[in-house]
Design an enzyme around this catalytic site. Structure first.
Site, PDB file in Angstrom:
ATOM      1  N   CYS A 182      45.522  33.213  36.776  1.00 54.83           N
ATOM      2  CA  CYS A 182      46.060  34.615  36.417  1.00 54.83           C
ATOM      3  C   CYS A 182      46.967  35.112  37.581  1.00 54.83           C
ATOM      4  O   CYS A 182      46.277  34.910  38.757  1.00 54.83           O
ATOM      5  CB  CYS A 182      44.969  35.366  36.034  1.00 54.83           C
ATOM      6  SG  CYS A 182      44.505  35.087  34.403  1.00 54.83           S
ATOM      7  N   SER A 504      34.878  40.894  38.811  1.00 55.01           N
ATOM      8  CA  SER A 504      36.289  39.974  38.577  1.00 55.01           C
ATOM      9  C   SER A 504      37.194  40.468  40.036  1.00 55.01           C
ATOM     10  O   SER A 504      37.181  41.700  40.456  1.00 55.01           O
ATOM     11  CB  SER A 504      36.934  40.053  37.310  1.00 55.01           C
ATOM     12  OG  SER A 504      38.306  39.606  37.543  1.00 55.01           O
TER      13      SER A 504
END
Length: 598
Positions: A182, A504
């Site tokens: 990502c 995260s």
């Protein structure tokens, strides 16, 4: 594989394709992590065979095998996230098992996403054979509504009532346009950048996009280098090429300095501690705390800004950041690397603003996104017309113009976290550096998400999520949904969140994770009650529950009196399989890296 008694083994190697000329030469393990479950790995199927051809063109035999890979974004928000961190140990074990069982002489690790890179690095430290890391590369940022978007934009928009269904669908379809990890400074990209700083990966490993032909060139260069390293070790006895010689204490301090400077994921703290543990290096939370007080935050990437990894690459990548730290005297440049005798020599040739920079470095850091949806790597050769060399307000700043003179990560201590907790200060608005609020407690991430979405959390609260640590989860779930939903509700600059779980790399806001000891280990976070006042001070590195010790000790006595139910989540109905029970029985506290203790 010499002598009569090894005839059977040699027969089997012949069945694998080994020819006569390859006997007696190093066997190179190609440790791949191809998976069609993970976009960061979906394009790696052909990569291993490309590397195999390069190695075998140099007369050695190369054998490929795969590890598992879990996509945290797909596993998040349900019980799948319980398996995420434990998979790191499975990956490390599997690499060790295969390489030791088959007596591999060296290895090249093709990793990319969150636990895969650190798991392979842990194995490299255990095996201590020549090793090199080459990642699959970051994905391109998406475009929606005329601006760059990524996974976090999709998660935040999903819970924003003001976002229409049509707008949400536009973001959803645009957020993750290509293969690769990502596109923000999340855990995967943070770890692949740190591999460069540790000295175990080539320049560009962390920032050149998966879709660019220059990423394919990195695979070829890495394959050529691993053969050189194997010959240096086995033919010349050069032990300086081994992982434990390269990943020294000074190298870990350099890597953590990079992480703090670039505002990397808090998960890197867990992973660096675990890798250092396997390497036998004395590197602890106290070192991280000390570094966080003197290394400035000179780089902010999504979710902490509108910049993405492709922008960092255009600004010179990891070596541009290391170059700024070197100019400020914040690095030990004498440490060894797999590709250079010292970090200092590498910086001289790969920092794009130095007169000594190599032409190939200048070309590498002009790699631009192709802007075309693709699950294939190496599909574009597009170049930017120029580099971003603005060190005042560009994607990478110099140390005279930092975002914050303190670094992008910090360690907090106090009666709520006597062994420490971690915050990503690069993701916190400066108005939140000192915060006092009332506790709203939850014994699971699921309950916290429900509470946030249903109005149980209000402005000025401190959300406390406990029993989600390595032992208590078990598995130490990431808390991206709770932090994203706080942002969706407009509370990200009005509330704090603390947990014995983790976050995260996509998390932003005043979020303190890794609270140690965790609730399941008798930590003070288990003693917090709704309405308790909690004070957090980033400048003072403190996190405190404002209850007197007599009250806390009485609560501890009451909790301990519950017998087998003591320090366990009351009312939580979570089925724990035996595999995770075994993990919980041996895992350490987060302040030690959640390593396995036997």
């Amino acid at each position: 594989m010499t002598g009569r008694t090894m005839a059977g083994a040699r027969s089997l190697w012949r069945a694998n394709g080994m020819n006569e000329e390859q006997f007696g030469k190093p066997v190179i393990a190609i440790v791949n992590s191809f998976s069609q479950f993970v976009p960061g790995h979906v394009h790696l199927h052909e990569t291993g065979q490309v590397i195999k051809k390069v190695i075998e063109s140099r007369g050695m035999f190369a054998a490929e095998f795969n590890t598992i890979a879990i996509d945290d974004g797909i596993a998040m928000g349900h019980t799948g996230m319980l398996y995420s961190l434990p998979s790191r140990e499975l990956i490390a074990d599997s690499v060790e098992y295969v390489c030791n069982a088959h007596c591999a002489d060296a290895m090249i690790c093709i990793s990319n996403c969150d636990k895969i890179t650190p798991g392979m690095m842990m194995a490299a430290m255990r095996l201590n054979i020549p090793a090199i890391f080459v990642s699959g590369g970051p994905m391109e940022a998406g475009r929606a509504g005329g601006k760059a978007v990524d996974l976090i934009d999709a998660m935040v928009a999903a819970a924003e009532d003001s976002v229409s269904d049509d707008r949400l669908m536009e973001i959803e379809k645009s957020a993750c346009p290509t293969c690769g990890s990502c596109s923000g400074m999340f855990t995967a990209n943070s770890m692949n950048c740190l591999a460069e700083a540790l000295g175990l990966a080539l320049p560009g490993n962390g920032t050149v996009m998966a879709t660019h032909t220059n990423r394919t060139s990195l695979f070829t260069r890495a394959a050529q280098l691993i053969t050189d390293l194997a010959l240096r070790y086995y033919d010349e006895g050069d032990e300086s090429v081994l992982p434990r010689a390269i990943a020294s204490r000074a190298a870990f301090i350099n890597a953590m300095s990079l992480d703090i400077a670039m505002g990397g994921s808090t998960n890197t703290v867990l992973h660096l501690l675990a890798i250092a543990h396997e390497a036998g290096v004395d590197f602890t939370m106290k070192d991280i705390d000390e570094l966080s007080r003197r290394v400035p935050n000179i780089c902010r990437v999504s979710p902490s800004s509108s910049f993405h990894i492709e922008d960092i690459n255009r600004a010179g990548g990891v070596f541009a950041i290391l170059g700024e730290l070197e100019r400020a005297g914040l690095l030990n440049c004498s440490v060894k690397r797999i590709d250079y005798p010292s970090l200092g020599q590498a910086i001289d040739q790969w920092d794009i603003i130095r007169p000594t920079v190599l032409p190939q470095a200048q070309q590498l850091f002009l790699s631009a996104p192709g802007g075309v949806r693709s699950t294939q790597g190496g599909t574009t050769s597009r170049q930017y017309p120029s580099h971003d060399t603005d060190r005042v307000s560009g994607a990478i700043r110099d140390t005279l113009h930092p975002y914050n003179t303190d670094g992008g990560l910090a360690v907090l201590y106090g009666n709520l976290a006597p062994q420490g907790c971690i915050v990503k200060t690069a993701g916190i608005d400066s108005s939140m550096f000192s915060f006092t609020g009332k506790a709203v407690t939850f014994n699971s991430q699921d309950d916290a998400v429900s509470g946030i979405l249903n109005g149980k959390v209000n402005e000025g609260d401190v959300v406390v999520i406990r029993y989600e640590g390595p032992r208590g989860g078990p598995g130490m779930q990431e808390m991206l949904y709770p932090t994203s939903y706080l942002k969706s509700k407009g509370l990200d600059k009005k509330c704090a969140l603390i947990t014995d779980g983790r976050f995260s790399g996509g998390t932003a806001g005043l979020s303190a994770g890794h609270v140690s000891p965790e609730a399941a280990a008798g930590g003070a976070i288990a003693l917090v009650r709704d309405g308790d006042i909690i004070e957090i001070s980033i400048p003072e590195r403190k996190i405190t529950i404002m209850e007197d010790e007599v009250t806390l000790e009485e609560r501890r006595r009451q909790e301990s009196g519950k017998g087998d139910l003591a320090f366990s989540p009351a009312g939580r109905n979570r089925v724990i399989p035996s595999s995770l029970k075994a993990y919980a029985a041996h895992v350490s506290s987060a302040h030690m890296g959640a390593v396995r203790l036997i």
